[in-house]
Design a protein around this motif. Structure first.
Motif, PDB file in Angstrom:
ATOM      1  N   SER A 191      42.108  34.663  42.765  1.00  0.00           N
ATOM      2  CA  SER A 191      41.327  34.254  43.855  1.00  0.00           C
ATOM      3  C   SER A 191      40.526  35.568  44.177  1.00  0.00           C
ATOM      4  O   SER A 191      40.964  36.629  44.185  1.00  0.00           O
ATOM      5  N   GLU A 192      39.406  34.990  45.145  1.00  0.00           N
ATOM      6  CA  GLU A 192      38.744  35.931  45.696  1.00  0.00           C
ATOM      7  C   GLU A 192      39.331  36.682  46.882  1.00  0.00           C
ATOM      8  O   GLU A 192      39.391  37.861  47.196  1.00  0.00           O
ATOM      9  N   ARG A 193      39.999  35.783  47.803  1.00  0.00           N
ATOM     10  CA  ARG A 193      40.966  36.493  48.898  1.00  0.00           C
ATOM     11  C   ARG A 193      42.054  37.391  48.177  1.00  0.00           C
ATOM     12  O   ARG A 193      42.170  38.286  48.742  1.00  0.00           O
ATOM     13  N   HIS A 194      42.712  36.944  47.032  1.00  0.00           N
ATOM     14  CA  HIS A 194      43.653  38.156  46.344  1.00  0.00           C
ATOM     15  C   HIS A 194      43.105  39.396  46.012  1.00  0.00           C
ATOM     16  O   HIS A 194      43.455  40.369  46.184  1.00  0.00           O
ATOM     17  N   ASP A 229      42.161  41.270  49.253  1.00  0.00           N
ATOM     18  CA  ASP A 229      43.349  41.753  49.796  1.00  0.00           C
ATOM     19  C   ASP A 229      43.916  43.091  48.886  1.00  0.00           C
ATOM     20  O   ASP A 229      44.568  43.881  49.517  1.00  0.00           O
ATOM     21  N   ASP A 263      37.159  32.593  40.216  1.00  0.00           N
ATOM     22  CA  ASP A 263      37.941  32.438  41.543  1.00  0.00           C
ATOM     23  C   ASP A 263      38.552  30.993  41.458  1.00  0.00           C
ATOM     24  O   ASP A 263      38.220  29.827  41.618  1.00  0.00           O
ATOM     25  N   ASP A 310      27.965  35.785  51.300  1.00  0.00           N
ATOM     26  CA  ASP A 310      29.310  36.171  51.585  1.00  0.00           C
ATOM     27  C   ASP A 310      29.655  36.368  53.141  1.00  0.00           C
ATOM     28  O   ASP A 310      28.704  36.394  53.761  1.00  0.00           O
TER      29      ASP A 310
END
Length: 278
Positions: A2-5, A8, A137, A191
């Protein structure tokens, strides 16, 4: 992924290098965005995205820039990351060296480098950039053709003219035929860091000699037009170009692919274009 992963993980890689540095720098974001993928060495769908996180290391004397790059290298070596630059350990005789590596096992591209502040004194400014692999994503909950990082908005005409102008000049420099039947209209995306115009397209498949000449011509054009040019090694061993234009913070990426085509992407921050018009 994912984008969040991806974000991070990129931040984790950056802090692996920075947290143990002495003197302790302050991270100044200069290029944090999620944008369309440039397929470095494959021919998978182009609806994937990449995460880019880039920081200047500020708040320390300019004479310490090379030292910070060495410390970033040492920290990443301890993590087992592998060198990708032509001279594996950087050219430390150069007053402004750079280090290019890839993380293991997830293959993020990592770079630590210095930029010129004062050639007479050797002072510089260190920066760190991390780029994720291309990915769909999976955290968006939407189909793969509309990843959450790419939310279409109305096109800003001035930004669109700017991104197309940069892209057109790169096309002229490559001197290679455009791939037929591709949707290469600019896309406006948003974004957390702002609004961007992306223009991505590719050439028709080229021979090895044609690719070499085209990439050389593109590099010469970018250098003569005021772009800061960097080279990155792909997993397939070919060399891609990443360049930044100081006047409007545009980013250009030019990369050979396994199909023989050269893929091009130009990103223009809409706000920067507006400032140049004021």
């Amino acid at each position: 992924m994912s984008e969040r992963h991806a974000i991070d993980r990129a931040e984790e890689i950056i802090h692996q290098a920075v947290d143990g540095m002495s003197p302790k720098p302050i991270l100044k974001p200069v290029g944090n965005r999620t944008g369309p993928c440039i397929a470095w060495d494959d021919n998978r769908p182009d609806d994937r995205v990449q995460v880019h996180r880039s920081y200047q290391l500020t708040g320390v004397p300019g004479a310490e820039a090379k030292k910070l790059v060495r410390q970033a290298r040492d920290a990443w070596v301890k993590q087992g990351y592998r060198f990708t630059s032509a001279t594996a350990d950087g050219d430390w005789a150069d007053p402004f060296p750079s280090v290019n590596m890839r993380s293991k096992p997830d293959d993020f591209s990592v770079e630590a480098l210095t930029g010129v502040v004062d050639r007479k004194t050797g002072d510089g400014l260190a920066a760190i950039t991390v780029t994720s692999p291309c990915f769909l994503d999976v955290g968006s909950g939407k189909s793969s053709t509309t990843p959450s990082a790419l939310r279409s908005t109305h096109n800003d005409e001035r930004a669109e003219r700017q991104v197309l102008a940069h892209s057109s000049r790169i096309y002229d420099a490559l001197r290679a035929p455009h791939a037929p039947e591709q949707d290469d209209r600019p896309r406006t995306v948003q974004d957390a860091d702002g609004t961007w115009l992306h223009h991505a397209w590719s050439t028709a498949p080229l021979t090895e000699d044609e690719t070499f000449r085209a990439m050389k011509s593109a590099q010469e054009h970018l250098a003569s037009a005021g772009w800061t040019v960097r080279h990155l090694k792909t997993r397939a061993g070919s060399s891609s170009i990443v360049a930044r234009h100081a006047d409007d913070d545009s980013i250009a990426q030019i990369a050979p692919s396994s199909t023989g085509a050269i893929r091009v992407a130009v990103t223009v921050p809409a706000a920067a274009v507006l400032r140049t018009d004021m």
